[in-house]
Design a protein around this motif. Structure first.
Motif, PDB file in Angstrom:
ATOM      1  N   VAL A  84       0.832  -1.212   0.000  1.00  0.00           N
ATOM      2  CA  VAL A  84       0.000   0.000   0.000  1.00  0.00           C
ATOM      3  C   VAL A  84       0.867   1.263   0.000  1.00  0.00           C
ATOM      4  O   VAL A  84       0.661   2.173  -0.812  1.00  0.00           O
ATOM      5  CB  VAL A  84      -0.958   0.006   1.214  1.00  0.00           C
ATOM      6  CG1 VAL A  84      -1.677   1.351   1.333  1.00  0.00           C
ATOM      7  CG2 VAL A  84      -1.972  -1.120   1.097  1.00  0.00           C
ATOM      8  N   LEU A  85       1.848   1.303   0.903  1.00  0.00           N
ATOM      9  CA  LEU A  85       2.631   2.535   1.069  1.00  0.00           C
ATOM     10  C   LEU A  85       3.628   2.756  -0.066  1.00  0.00           C
ATOM     11  O   LEU A  85       3.829   3.889  -0.512  1.00  0.00           O
ATOM     12  CB  LEU A  85       3.350   2.531   2.419  1.00  0.00           C
ATOM     13  CG  LEU A  85       2.428   2.512   3.654  1.00  0.00           C
ATOM     14  CD1 LEU A  85       3.249   2.556   4.932  1.00  0.00           C
ATOM     15  CD2 LEU A  85       1.434   3.666   3.622  1.00  0.00           C
ATOM     16  N   PHE A 128      17.524   0.074  -4.343  1.00  0.00           N
ATOM     17  CA  PHE A 128      16.643   0.152  -5.520  1.00  0.00           C
ATOM     18  C   PHE A 128      15.270   0.696  -5.121  1.00  0.00           C
ATOM     19  O   PHE A 128      14.749   1.632  -5.757  1.00  0.00           O
ATOM     20  CB  PHE A 128      16.499  -1.227  -6.182  1.00  0.00           C
ATOM     21  CG  PHE A 128      15.384  -1.273  -7.199  1.00  0.00           C
ATOM     22  CD1 PHE A 128      15.582  -0.779  -8.483  1.00  0.00           C
ATOM     23  CD2 PHE A 128      14.135  -1.789  -6.865  1.00  0.00           C
ATOM     24  CE1 PHE A 128      14.546  -0.791  -9.414  1.00  0.00           C
ATOM     25  CE2 PHE A 128      13.101  -1.802  -7.799  1.00  0.00           C
ATOM     26  CZ  PHE A 128      13.309  -1.309  -9.072  1.00  0.00           C
ATOM     27  N   HIS A 129      14.687   0.117  -4.087  1.00  0.00           N
ATOM     28  CA  HIS A 129      13.348   0.559  -3.666  1.00  0.00           C
ATOM     29  C   HIS A 129      13.370   2.014  -3.210  1.00  0.00           C
ATOM     30  O   HIS A 129      12.453   2.779  -3.531  1.00  0.00           O
ATOM     31  CB  HIS A 129      12.812  -0.347  -2.559  1.00  0.00           C
ATOM     32  CG  HIS A 129      12.302  -1.658  -3.065  1.00  0.00           C
ATOM     33  ND1 HIS A 129      10.964  -1.920  -3.276  1.00  0.00           N
ATOM     34  CD2 HIS A 129      12.954  -2.780  -3.449  1.00  0.00           C
ATOM     35  CE1 HIS A 129      10.825  -3.148  -3.753  1.00  0.00           C
ATOM     36  NE2 HIS A 129      12.018  -3.687  -3.864  1.00  0.00           N
ATOM     37  N   ARG A 130      14.442   2.409  -2.513  1.00  0.00           N
ATOM     38  CA  ARG A 130      14.536   3.796  -2.035  1.00  0.00           C
ATOM     39  C   ARG A 130      14.662   4.763  -3.214  1.00  0.00           C
ATOM     40  O   ARG A 130      14.044   5.837  -3.222  1.00  0.00           O
ATOM     41  CB  ARG A 130      15.749   3.925  -1.099  1.00  0.00           C
ATOM     42  CG  ARG A 130      15.744   5.188  -0.239  1.00  0.00           C
ATOM     43  CD  ARG A 130      14.519   5.205   0.661  1.00  0.00           C
ATOM     44  NE  ARG A 130      14.638   5.968   1.864  1.00  0.00           N
ATOM     45  CZ  ARG A 130      14.444   7.288   1.975  1.00  0.00           C
ATOM     46  NH1 ARG A 130      14.154   8.003   0.919  1.00  0.00           N
ATOM     47  NH2 ARG A 130      14.516   7.886   3.142  1.00  0.00           N
ATOM     48  N   MET A 138       8.041  12.808   0.009  1.00  0.00           N
ATOM     49  CA  MET A 138       7.180  12.693   1.199  1.00  0.00           C
ATOM     50  C   MET A 138       7.995  12.007   2.299  1.00  0.00           C
ATOM     51  O   MET A 138       7.973  10.785   2.437  1.00  0.00           O
ATOM     52  CB  MET A 138       5.917  11.899   0.860  1.00  0.00           C
ATOM     53  CG  MET A 138       5.084  12.556  -0.238  1.00  0.00           C
ATOM     54  SD  MET A 138       3.829  11.439  -0.926  1.00  0.00           S
ATOM     55  CE  MET A 138       2.444  11.829   0.126  1.00  0.00           C
ATOM     56  N   PRO A 139       8.785  12.781   3.053  1.00  0.00           N
ATOM     57  CA  PRO A 139       9.751  12.198   3.985  1.00  0.00           C
ATOM     58  C   PRO A 139       9.154  11.292   5.055  1.00  0.00           C
ATOM     59  O   PRO A 139       9.738  10.274   5.416  1.00  0.00           O
ATOM     60  CB  PRO A 139      10.453  13.410   4.607  1.00  0.00           C
ATOM     61  CG  PRO A 139       9.699  14.614   4.183  1.00  0.00           C
ATOM     62  CD  PRO A 139       8.888  14.242   2.993  1.00  0.00           C
ATOM     63  N   THR A 144       8.623   5.670   7.099  1.00  0.00           N
ATOM     64  CA  THR A 144       7.813   4.503   7.476  1.00  0.00           C
ATOM     65  C   THR A 144       8.161   3.305   6.606  1.00  0.00           C
ATOM     66  O   THR A 144       8.296   2.174   7.096  1.00  0.00           O
ATOM     67  CB  THR A 144       6.306   4.838   7.351  1.00  0.00           C
ATOM     68  OG1 THR A 144       6.007   5.979   8.163  1.00  0.00           O
ATOM     69  CG2 THR A 144       5.443   3.668   7.787  1.00  0.00           C
ATOM     70  N   ILE A 145       8.343   3.539   5.314  1.00  0.00           N
ATOM     71  CA  ILE A 145       8.704   2.460   4.383  1.00  0.00           C
ATOM     72  C   ILE A 145      10.072   1.888   4.735  1.00  0.00           C
ATOM     73  O   ILE A 145      10.272   0.669   4.700  1.00  0.00           O
ATOM     74  CB  ILE A 145       8.658   2.965   2.922  1.00  0.00           C
ATOM     75  CG1 ILE A 145       7.202   3.235   2.509  1.00  0.00           C
ATOM     76  CG2 ILE A 145       9.311   1.957   1.961  1.00  0.00           C
ATOM     77  CD1 ILE A 145       7.052   4.008   1.204  1.00  0.00           C
ATOM     78  N   ASP A 146      11.023   2.755   5.106  1.00  0.00           N
ATOM     79  CA  ASP A 146      12.352   2.282   5.517  1.00  0.00           C
ATOM     80  C   ASP A 146      12.240   1.312   6.692  1.00  0.00           C
ATOM     81  O   ASP A 146      12.908   0.272   6.724  1.00  0.00           O
ATOM     82  CB  ASP A 146      13.246   3.468   5.920  1.00  0.00           C
ATOM     83  CG  ASP A 146      13.771   4.247   4.723  1.00  0.00           C
ATOM     84  OD1 ASP A 146      13.704   3.732   3.589  1.00  0.00           O
ATOM     85  OD2 ASP A 146      14.249   5.378   4.926  1.00  0.00           O
ATOM     86  N   ASP A 147      11.397   1.643   7.663  1.00  0.00           N
ATOM     87  CA  ASP A 147      11.194   0.768   8.833  1.00  0.00           C
ATOM     88  C   ASP A 147      10.613  -0.579   8.410  1.00  0.00           C
ATOM     89  O   ASP A 147      11.015  -1.627   8.924  1.00  0.00           O
ATOM     90  CB  ASP A 147      10.256   1.434   9.847  1.00  0.00           C
ATOM     91  CG  ASP A 147      10.970   2.458  10.719  1.00  0.00           C
ATOM     92  OD1 ASP A 147      12.215   2.577  10.603  1.00  0.00           O
ATOM     93  OD2 ASP A 147      10.297   3.147  11.502  1.00  0.00           O
TER      94      ASP A 147
END
Length: 199
Positions: A84-85, A128-130, A138-139, A144-147
């Motif tokens: 989702v994110l 790659f994802h980052r 959108m920091p 949140t995605i990094d976590d």
């Protein structure tokens, strides 16, 4: 930005926990860690608190800090949250992509495909994802995605380490092509399918 001693300790310990070199339940002794990094307890404490915030360590009253248990039931939740994110971030990112961003994605794809072992591949896969998501600007969402990536990486190592083989990632290549064409719908669909392959 220069890495602090706490950053270095956090990176070292988090990588050991993610790869399973530090198993669940292992005691994280401040004095041992401080000696190993030739530093005081202050940056060690900061690194341990960061591990706890990312769900990699747990603090037990009067027993100190330990490596957090790996909960198999959280895998589906983490993956569905990532779907989702990350697709939300990617939809906002596509419109902001520059030729430089495309070049960075292309390099990240090549780096992943060239990885010769799983720890290298996993670290490059996170890059790659980052890289594909950063242009969303959108920091809080990216944090949140990094976590979530940290949580899913632990499960990935626990379940796929013995099966991992070097390969060309067709999904990464397909996402790159969709981004070149600024096709947010196609890129998001491929990304969602790609993340769910972990289940």
């Amino acid at each position: 930005m220069t890495a602090t001693i706490a950053d270095t300790i956090y990176q070292s310990l988090s990588q050991q926990i993610i790869t399973g070199a530090l198993p669940a339940g292992e005691k994280l002794r401040q004095d041992h860690i401080a000696r190993a990094h030739e530093t005081s307890h202050v940056p060690v404490r900061e690194a341990l608190l960061r591990l706890e915030a990312h769900g990699l360590a747990v603090s037990e009253p009067r027993r100190g800090m330990r490596v957090a248990a790996l909960d198999p039931s959280e895998v589906r939740e983490v993956i569905e949250m990532r779907v989702v994110l990350e697709t939300l971030a990617l939809q906002h990112a596509v419109q902001n992509f520059t030729p430089r961003d495309i070049k960075l994605v292309s390099e990240a794809v090549a780096q992943c495909d060239a990885a010769e072992d799983m720890p290298t591949w996993e670290a490059r896969n996170r890059v790659f994802h980052r890289v594909i998501l950063t242009p969303c600007a959108m920091p809080r969402l990216l944090h949140t995605i990094d976590d979530l990536h940290i949580a899913s990486a632990r499960h990935f190592f626990a379940h796929w380490q013995q099966k991992w083989v070097q390969r060309t990632d067709a999904d990464h290549a397909a996402i790159l092509q969709a981004l070149k064409g600024r096709n947010a719908t196609a890129a998001s669909g491929i990304l969602a399918r790609h993340i769910r392959r972990m289940l």
